[in-house]
Design a protein around this motif. Structure first.
Motif, short mmCIF file in Angstrom:
data_model
loop_
_atom_site.label_atom_id
_atom_site.label_comp_id
_atom_site.label_asym_id
_atom_site.label_seq_id
_atom_site.Cartn_x
_atom_site.Cartn_y
_atom_site.Cartn_z
N CYS B 57 -75.94 -22.57 28.10
CA CYS B 57 -75.65 -22.17 29.47
C CYS B 57 -76.77 -22.61 30.39
N GLN B 58 -76.48 -23.50 31.30
CA GLN B 58 -77.38 -23.97 32.36
C GLN B 58 -78.60 -24.76 31.87
N VAL B 59 -79.35 -24.21 30.93
CA VAL B 59 -80.46 -24.96 30.34
C VAL B 59 -80.23 -24.97 28.83
N GLY B 60 -80.08 -26.17 28.28
CA GLY B 60 -79.72 -26.28 26.87
C GLY B 60 -80.87 -26.01 25.92
N CYS B 61 -80.59 -26.11 24.64
CA CYS B 61 -81.58 -25.85 23.61
C CYS B 61 -82.12 -27.17 23.05
N THR B 62 -83.16 -27.08 22.25
CA THR B 62 -83.68 -28.24 21.52
C THR B 62 -83.65 -27.90 20.04
N ILE B 63 -83.08 -28.81 19.25
CA ILE B 63 -82.99 -28.54 17.81
C ILE B 63 -83.70 -29.65 17.02
N LYS B 64 -84.19 -29.25 15.85
CA LYS B 64 -84.82 -30.22 14.96
C LYS B 64 -84.05 -30.20 13.63
N PHE B 69 -76.99 -35.01 9.54
CA PHE B 69 -75.65 -34.59 9.96
C PHE B 69 -75.33 -35.17 11.33
N SER B 70 -74.03 -35.19 11.63
CA SER B 70 -73.59 -35.69 12.93
C SER B 70 -73.26 -34.52 13.85
N VAL B 71 -73.46 -34.74 15.13
CA VAL B 71 -73.11 -33.73 16.13
C VAL B 71 -72.39 -34.43 17.28
N ALA B 72 -71.79 -33.63 18.14
CA ALA B 72 -71.28 -34.16 19.41
C ALA B 72 -71.45 -33.09 20.46
N PHE B 73 -71.75 -33.55 21.67
CA PHE B 73 -71.94 -32.61 22.78
C PHE B 73 -70.89 -32.91 23.83
N TYR B 74 -70.35 -31.85 24.45
CA TYR B 74 -69.40 -32.07 25.54
C TYR B 74 -69.44 -30.89 26.51
N GLY B 75 -69.20 -31.16 27.77
CA GLY B 75 -69.15 -30.09 28.78
C GLY B 75 -70.04 -30.42 29.96
N ALA B 76 -70.88 -29.44 30.35
CA ALA B 76 -71.75 -29.60 31.51
C ALA B 76 -72.58 -30.88 31.38
N TYR B 111 -71.65 -24.84 31.39
CA TYR B 111 -71.64 -24.63 29.94
C TYR B 111 -71.45 -25.95 29.18
N GLY B 112 -72.33 -26.18 28.21
CA GLY B 112 -72.24 -27.37 27.37
C GLY B 112 -72.12 -26.95 25.91
N TYR B 113 -71.41 -27.76 25.12
CA TYR B 113 -71.09 -27.37 23.75
C TYR B 113 -71.61 -28.39 22.75
N LEU B 114 -72.39 -27.91 21.80
CA LEU B 114 -72.91 -28.77 20.73
C LEU B 114 -72.19 -28.40 19.43
N ALA B 115 -71.31 -29.31 19.00
CA ALA B 115 -70.57 -29.09 17.75
C ALA B 115 -71.28 -29.84 16.63
N ILE B 116 -71.32 -29.23 15.47
CA ILE B 116 -71.99 -29.80 14.31
C ILE B 116 -70.95 -30.13 13.24
#
Lengths: 222, 285
Positions: B57-64, B69-76, B111-116
């Motif tokens: 929400c508004q400010v996204g996260c950072t992951i290590k 694995f593959s991910v995809a992001f969609y939304g904001a 809102y942005g969505y990170l699917a794994i």
């Protein structure tokens, strides 16, 4: 007798007579129990209130029109009064927990013991659960205990606090801010995630007064 | 087989298609705020549409990443960087061990969505992984994700052969939201009905996962200002006794006592969810 209305793209609402009463509640309860045990395809959620039931459905499986027809043609046995459970809920009215009980007693000019008596005497009907997880809308409060909400809500009310507000009495299932007049607290966990709910719509509850020692004993065994 | 949260962002939670069948206990549905964006993210990595993912929400996260694995992001429109190199939303991004993916501030949308690719190892609460913050349950320990959290992936997978690319959505500042009449639409005086459908409302500060309170003309109510408490669903527009429209969103309480005059379509809920600012109008479908 009932009216089935569209409620967004994937819900509908069954509307009963527009009053709060035991007969209407009984009718809602009969429909609710019937729907719970019926196996109508596509229903995802059944949520009863005082005089309505909200049904959420999966639009890939059914439609408003199909569901409306099924609901309107349900054969409800209106004489069912079975499974009326009475749940006893211990409440400690000590002023260390019933933060407002002295103030309520003063403003009503009723002795604290009498407040406790008036509050513990009735069997309260659980008209519905709603607003927040585990919150019960109870009917049956003695009019002598009708009292306005606090002018300034408290920022934090502990879980289990028992309060009065206007014509209602109720229990805070979890710690939240709130404006109810707090007269006691139950040691029982009213809402526990993934546990079977303590009470359901249609049950009755009875408050049982306990002293501070019993409160702490029960609290510690939970 | 996991990834670690390096920065939690503003409010990153685990969400899925929501929790059903427990509304009679007063438990809200929760789940994705913008359902279609979340479902696109899931589809890009081959997950079923309502699988659990990370909602930023508004400010996204950072992951290590601690595995591949593959991910995809969609939304904001949040800036995405893989090891400090800009990457795009709407397509597969593959991480290997020690890769860092950062999701930045939402330039547009909310809102942005990170699917794994693979299943997140999140216990189900009432058959759903959705986080419900007000009662602190669901998702990752009932809270938003924070620095140091580690989330396991049950079957992490790499997609090499995917050419699917979905263009980012546009997020206009003025949107006409499609609605259906709500249960108390007829209780609104006809002048007020006209006013509601011709007014422009501003998205103000009071927006969250529970509901969006709109700023603008107050709507005069008739004699009937409240109802006997009754059900609410995502997209229900209530008018408070002061005449203010509030639109209920993913974490909406199961019941309420104000007039339910309109119900947004699902598409309209998704559009509204993405509005940090801007103006909205309403039309009947």
């Amino acid at each position: 007798m009932i009216e089935v209305k569209r409620f967004g793209e994937k819900s509908l609402i069954i509307q009963f007579e527009n009053i709060i009463s035991i007969p209407v509640h009984q009718q809602v309860k009969n429909y609710y129990k019937h729907l719970l045990h019926s196996s109508i395809d596509g229903i995802k959620s059944i949520s009863p209130a005082y005089n309505s039931i909200t049904l959420m459905f999966d639009p890939l499986v059914t439609s408003f029109d199909a569901l409306k027809e099924k609901v309107e043609n349900l054969e409800i046995d209106s004489n069912t009064t079975a499974d009326q459970k009475v749940v006893e809920i211990p409440v400690c009215y000590d002023s260390s927990l019933g933060l407002d009980i002295e103030e309520v007693a003063q403003s009503k000019n009723i002795a604290i013991d009498e407040i406790i008596h008036l509050h513990t005497a009735p069997h309260y009907t659980v008209y519905m659960l709603g607003f927040s997880p585990g919150f019960m809308y109870l009917g049956g409060l003695n009019p002598q205990l009708f009292i306005p909400r606090k002018k300034t809500p408290r920022l934090q009310i502990p879980a289990g606090a028992v309060g009065l507000a206007d014509q209602q009495t109720g229990i805070y299932p979890s710690a939240t801010p709130g404006g109810w007049q707090i007269i006691g607290q139950t040691p029982l966990p009213i809402f526990q995630v993934n546990e079977k709910p303590l009470v359901q719509m249609g049950d009755q509850i009875k408050f049982k007064p306990i002293d501070l020692d019993t409160f702490h004993q029960l609290k510690n065994t939970k | 087989m996991s990834f670690e949260i390096i920065k939690g962002g503003l409010m990153t939670t685990i969400q899925d298609g929501g929790r059903y069948g427990v509304q009679d206990q007063g438990i809200p549905v929760s789940g994705f705020m913008d359902e279609s964006s979340a479902q696109i993210a899931n589809s890009l990595v081959g997950n079923t549409p309502n699988s659990a993912l990370l909602e930023c929400c508004q400010v996204g996260c950072t992951i290590k990443a601690n595995t591949e694995f593959s991910v995809a992001f969609y939304g904001a429109h949040m800036e995405l960087k893989l090891n400090n190199h800009i990457v795009s939303q709407g397509k597969i991004i593959t991480l290997t061990t020690d890769d860092v993916l950062s999701i930045g501030f939402a330039q547009k949308g909310l809102y942005g969505y990170l699917a794994i690719c693979g299943q997140l190892d999140i216990p189900k609460t009432y058959d759903s992984c959705a986080t419900y913050l007000p009662a602190k349950f669901g998702g990752f320990k009932g809270r938003k994700l924070e620095k140091g959290d580690s989330i396991s992936i049950i079957n992490p997978n790499i997609l090499t052969n995917s050419f699917s690319v979905i263009k980012p959505q546009s997020f206009p500042q003025q949107v006409v939201l499609e609605t259906l009449p709500g249960p108390e639409w007829d209780k609104l005086p006809s002048e007020s009905q006209k006013q509601l459908l011709s007014s422009t409302y501003t998205i103000g500060k009071n927006i969250n996962r529970i509901g969006y309170r709109l700023e603008g003309d107050s709507i005069p109510l008739g004699n009937k200002k409240e109802i006997i408490s009754s059900g609410m669903v995502k997209g229900t527009m209530q008018i408070t006794s002061a005449g203010i429209p509030i639109i209920m969103m993913a974490d909406a309480p199961t019941s309420g006592g104000y007039l339910r005059v309109l119900n947004l379509t699902e598409r309209a809920c998704d559009q509204l969810a993405q509005m940090q600012t801007g103006k909205v109008q309403f039309c009947m479908v």
